[in-house]
Design an enzyme around this catalytic site. Structure first.
Site, short mmCIF file in Angstrom:
data_model
loop_
_atom_site.label_atom_id
_atom_site.label_comp_id
_atom_site.label_asym_id
_atom_site.label_seq_id
_atom_site.Cartn_x
_atom_site.Cartn_y
_atom_site.Cartn_z
N VAL A 18 -72.60 61.54 67.79
CA VAL A 18 -72.32 61.46 66.36
C VAL A 18 -73.61 61.48 65.55
O VAL A 18 -73.76 62.26 64.60
CB VAL A 18 -71.49 60.21 66.03
CG1 VAL A 18 -71.36 60.03 64.52
CG2 VAL A 18 -70.12 60.30 66.68
N THR A 131 -67.22 53.59 64.73
CA THR A 131 -65.81 53.20 64.64
C THR A 131 -65.69 51.70 64.84
O THR A 131 -66.05 51.17 65.90
CB THR A 131 -64.99 53.94 65.71
OG1 THR A 131 -65.11 55.35 65.50
CG2 THR A 131 -63.52 53.52 65.63
N PHE A 263 -39.14 51.05 55.52
CA PHE A 263 -38.16 50.29 56.27
C PHE A 263 -37.84 51.01 57.59
O PHE A 263 -38.25 52.15 57.82
CB PHE A 263 -36.90 50.13 55.43
CG PHE A 263 -36.00 49.00 55.86
CD1 PHE A 263 -36.51 47.86 56.46
CD2 PHE A 263 -34.63 49.09 55.67
CE1 PHE A 263 -35.69 46.83 56.85
CE2 PHE A 263 -33.79 48.06 56.06
CZ PHE A 263 -34.33 46.93 56.65
N CYS A 269 -28.06 60.25 63.18
CA CYS A 269 -28.73 61.24 64.03
C CYS A 269 -29.86 60.65 64.88
O CYS A 269 -29.84 60.77 66.11
CB CYS A 269 -29.29 62.37 63.18
SG CYS A 269 -28.03 63.33 62.33
N LYS A 272 -28.96 58.02 67.71
CA LYS A 272 -28.05 58.64 68.69
C LYS A 272 -28.78 59.65 69.57
O LYS A 272 -28.63 59.66 70.80
CB LYS A 272 -26.90 59.33 67.95
CG LYS A 272 -26.01 60.21 68.82
CD LYS A 272 -24.95 60.89 67.98
CE LYS A 272 -25.50 61.99 67.09
NZ LYS A 272 -25.95 63.18 67.85
#
Length: 447
Positions: A18, A131, A263, A269, A272
């Site tokens: 980096v 990081t 939420f 769909c 299931k």
């Protein structure tokens, strides 16, 4: 590539993948860059116009900028830091034995910087490209900034991939700078101005979090493609055809759609079809850990929302939204129904308003589902938003509101928990320090 007035004196701490790419590319942009690394072999390599490791295109830029006098390197801190306007910290933060990140190299660099800042009479912006977990920069530099009022600290995460790092730097898709001092944030953003990418200027912790979010998302996409590929292959379906077709949908699939915290999901769909995929894979003795984790993850998110409301000191809870999302009256597998069932069971009084639901018009599996979960749903429903607002101690919003409803809710002056936006507001007065403590950012929990 920059004009004379745009050039900056930049010190780069750490000349690994980096740092070296960053130093060389910034020098190519016209800045005067001084690389600092404790490894004399790396420094000697750069001074000789050579790359200390293989990265396509890097050695040519190092040679060009060394010859032009815009790039230099040393094992000593003072010569480069003394004249620097900006210092970029690019040292490694490898994993500790327990999986947490190690900040040992960062702490060493900050110690070196501290010892060379005494008596400094010009401003310095310290930008962390390493990081680090959100809150780490604030914690590790608190002493530095307290001792040196001319020092500002920002986060400037890198988004470089080994093998294409030079292109990633010179043709970035994302430039992020975060901090509380806007002049410092802007100063760091400006060094990338010749690249022509509008920078994202955010808070310090947001910048730190974005880097983790990007890497986690990349890992998630790879794992998702691999699991779909494994399942497709077992079914004699071309995994490449499946994924190539999926990627052609840039409105719902390869897009910002669904990438908004809110939420839990529900409806007829998604739950299931996930269950069907997992069941069929299991029948073929195929383990798909990522896909198998989605429904449990969704349930955990629902439980967090349930607990959040149960922890409130208000006995009477109004709920805006009963369907699994806005602009529908579909109640099948609605997470709101499951949440209300728990709130009522734990002693909360609840009244519900949904602008698109009239119980007398609901029939079939839709009606069966809600009556099964909430047999007394009729006495919980109210006819309009005003009725819910006048009755409740606190309103829980579970789906997006339109502007008129949002204005009426705001005018009511009641406490609001907006689960549809995963609101980070702390109703109990928790501070950022509380958040940091909960996240394990304190020094005693780093190793």
């Amino acid at each position: 590539m920059t004009t004379a007035g745009d050039t900056q004196n930049i010190a780069v701490f750490g000349l690994g993948y980096v740092g070296c790419v960053t130093a060389a590319c910034l020098a190519k942009l016209g800045h005067r860059v001084y690389g600092i690394d404790k490894d004399p072999t790396k420094v000697a390599s750069i001074l000789a116009g050579k790359a200390p490791f293989y990265e396509p295109g890097l050695e040519d830029v190092i040679r060009e900028t060394i010859e032009a006098g815009r790039l230099s390197a040393d094992t000593k801190v003072e010569p480069g830091l003394a004249g620097a306007d900006i210092a970029l910290v690019c040292v490694g933060t490898p994993s500790s034995r327990n999986g947490n990140l190690s900040t040992e190299q960062l702490e060493r660099v900050f110690g070196d910087i501290r010892s060379h800042l005494r008596g400094r009479n010009r401003r310095l912006t310290l930008a962390i490209r390493s990081t680090v977990f959100p809150g780490t920069t604030e914690e590790l530099t608190a002493g530095l900034t307290a001792e040196n009022p001319l020092l500002s600290v920002v986060s400037n995460p890198e988004f470089l991939r080994e093998g294409v790092a030079m292109r990633d730097f010179m043709e970035p898709s994302l430039v992020v700078v975060g901090g509380s001092r806007q002049e410092a944030v802007r100063a760091v953003a400006d060094i990338y101005a010749p690249l022509g990418v509008p920078p994202c200027l955010v808070s310090l912790r947001t910048a730190e979090m974005i880097k983790y979010c990007c890497n986690a998302f990349h890992a998630l996409k790879i794992s998702f493609a691999n699991e779909i590929g494994a399942l497709a292959s077992r079914l004699c379906v071309s995994p490449y055809e499946v994924m190539e077709t999926l990627c052609r949908d840039e409105r719902l699939n390869i897009s910002a759609a669904y990438l908004k915290p809110g939420f839990a999901f529900g409806g007829s769909c998604l739950p299931k079809d996930l269950r069907a995929l997992i069941y069929r894979a299991t029948r073929m003795d195929l383990k798909l850990p990522l896909l198998e984790s989605i429904l449990p993850s969704n349930h955990s998110h629902l439980e967090r929302a349930v607990d959040r409301v149960l922890d409130l000191p208000y006995p009477r809870i109004g709920v805006f939204g009963l369907a699994f999302k806005e602009n529908t009256d579909d109640l099948r597998e609605s997470p709101v129904v499951a949440a209300i069932e728990q709130w009522v069971g734990k002693g909360k009084e609840v009244r519900i308003y949904d602008p698109h639901i009239r119980l007398d018009l609901i029939y079939g599996s839709n009606r069966s589902f809600v009556l099964n979960a909430l047999p007394h749903i009729e006495r919980l429903m109210v006819p309009d938003l005003e009725a819910a607002l006048s009755w409740c101690d606190c309103l829980v919003v579970t789906q997006k509101t339109d502007e008129p409803a949002a204005l009426r809710i705001a005018a009511a002056g009641k406490p609001v928990i907006d689960l549809s936006r995963a609101s980070m507001e702390q109703e109990d007065g928790a501070t950022l320090a509380d958040c940091a403590s909960a996240a394990g950012v304190a020094s005693g929990e780093r190793s």
